[in-house]
Enzyme design. Structure first.
Site: not given
Ligand code: ADP
Length: 389
Positions: A171, A232
């Site tokens: 990210h 996740r």
């Protein structure tokens, strides 16, 4: 190097984000940052979708042509590609050559779920416009400044080096954009501002940014580490894996799928969308409540840890789907932190708005902000800068 703005020079950038089963695209005008076209081709390789990434990109090309902004336009300056893993080789946006493409292919073992799709996207785009500069912008690059103490795992050094095991972080494009936009929002030079960026989308990660330079991040070798995410697990004791193998009789692929696709909020309560979790909490659903609490607990841990890493925190920036939209997550994550100089303003926090904004009180030593991310614009800027240089 072009320094003067030439109104006839090509000034459009096409940004391509080729995921495992989708291609997202945006065509930007770099003069006013306007979006000339954007869209998504989904279900690649699935029933009802297109056959492969080649076909998906050709569909993007057709759509752009239909809108009168085709790939053959002389106004197109470059194509920017999001590439997930740049390893230690790529620490900056890079003009794609055959050699660069070969290097990105060597990184596939580090990102087997992501890099292959990125590579196919690059190859097809190069076939469609071989004359155009194409630039790779890496999700890991912003984290390449991590000090060794933050990047290294405490495992046998020779083994780590042999297999490239270290914290890379992801990210990065978003963390870079948001940390800069936060300094702008505060009206201060980025070099003087220390920021904790909380990118809370379906995937989620935190980063500690000192004066524009990333010094710590929550994701690691892969995007699995760190915060609780939609599907996740984030941080777990690695021995959970051995336990599932030895006692649970589970295989590597099965555990990989469990931790990446069937854990996080989804694993805890059966839903990975924070809106649904909020609704279910309102109805008294205890699993949804627990999922929310685990999510927030982890987030607060990272805020505390990164406060210690930075020493002085000027801003905490919430971004991406959950960070930008969930006042409840922001309120829970920031509650009771007055001793750290963090004071959320409940009225400002509850306001629904689309632009960057401060949601802390005037007295808060740390500015808490909501700063919408724009990864496509960041990729387009990086691409355009390289294409013109
Ligand atoms: P991605 O990681 O796929 O780019 P986004 O940044 O778009 O994800 O975030 C998607 C997530 O944002 C959704 O799964 C949902 O949990 C959350 N979200 C979106 N809108 C809202 C909202 N209004 N309130 C709370 N959560 C939201």
């Amino acid at each position: 190097m072009t320094t003067q703005a030439d109104p006839t020079a090509p000034n459009r950038v096409l940004v391509l984000n080729s995921g495992s089963s989708s291609v997202k695209y945006q065509l930007l005008d770099m003069g006013d940052h306007g979006r000339l076209a954007s869209g998504l081709v989904e279900r690649i390789g699935e029933e009802g979708g297109v056959a492969d990434h080649g076909e998906a990109l050709r569909q993007v090309a057709r759509r752009l042509a239909d809108q009168g902004v085709g790939l053959d336009s002389p106004a197109l300056a470059a194509i920017g590609h999001r590439v997930v893993h740049g390893g230690t080789r790529f620490t900056e946006p890079t003009v794609i050559t055959d050699e660069v493409l070969a290097e990105i292919e060597k990184l596939v073992p580090l990102a087997p779920l992501h890099n292959p799709a990125n590579i196919t996207g690059i190859k097809v785009a190069r076939e469609l416009r071989p004359d155009l500069p194409q630039v790779a912008v890496f999700d890991t690059a912003f984290h390449s400044t991590l000090p060794e103490a933050a990047a290294r795992y405490a495992i046998d050094a020779a083994t780590a080096d042999r297999f490239g095991i270290r914290r890379y972080g992801f990210h990065g494009t978003s963390h870079a954009y948001v940390s800069r936009a936060t300094a702008e929002l505060l009206g201060r030079p980025v070099a003087e501002v220390n920021t904790i960026v909380l990118h809370l989308g379906n995937g989620a990660s935190a980063s500690a940014v000192r004066g524009g330079v990333c010094v710590d991040t929550s994701m690691g070798l892969t995007p699995l580490e760190g915060l609780v995410m939609g599907t996740r697990s984030g941080d777990i004791d690695p021995a959970v894996v051995f336990h599932l193998q030895r006692v649970g009789g589970m295989g590597t692929e099965e555990i990989d799928t469990l931790l990446n696709k069937r854990s996080g909020l989804l694993g805890l309560c059966g839903a990975n969308d924070m809106r649904e979790i909020g609704r279910r909490i309102g109805e008294g659903d205890r699993d949804a409540r627990l999922a929310f609490d685990v999510y927030v607990h982890r987030l607060r841990r990272y805020v505390g840890a990164f406060t210690a890493v930075l020493g002085r925190v000027d801003a905490i920036a919430f971004t991406a789907g959950v960070g930008e939209n969930s006042a409840a997550v922001r309120a829970a994550a920031m509650s009771g932190l007055e001793h750290l100089g963090i004071e959320l303003d409940p009225v400002h926090n509850a306001v629904r708005a689309s632009g960057p904004r401060v949601v802390s009180t005037a007295a808060s030593r740390v500015a808490v902000a909501v700063v919408p991310t724009d990864e496509e614009l960041e990729i387009a800027r990086d691409t355009y800068a390289l294409a013109r240089s």
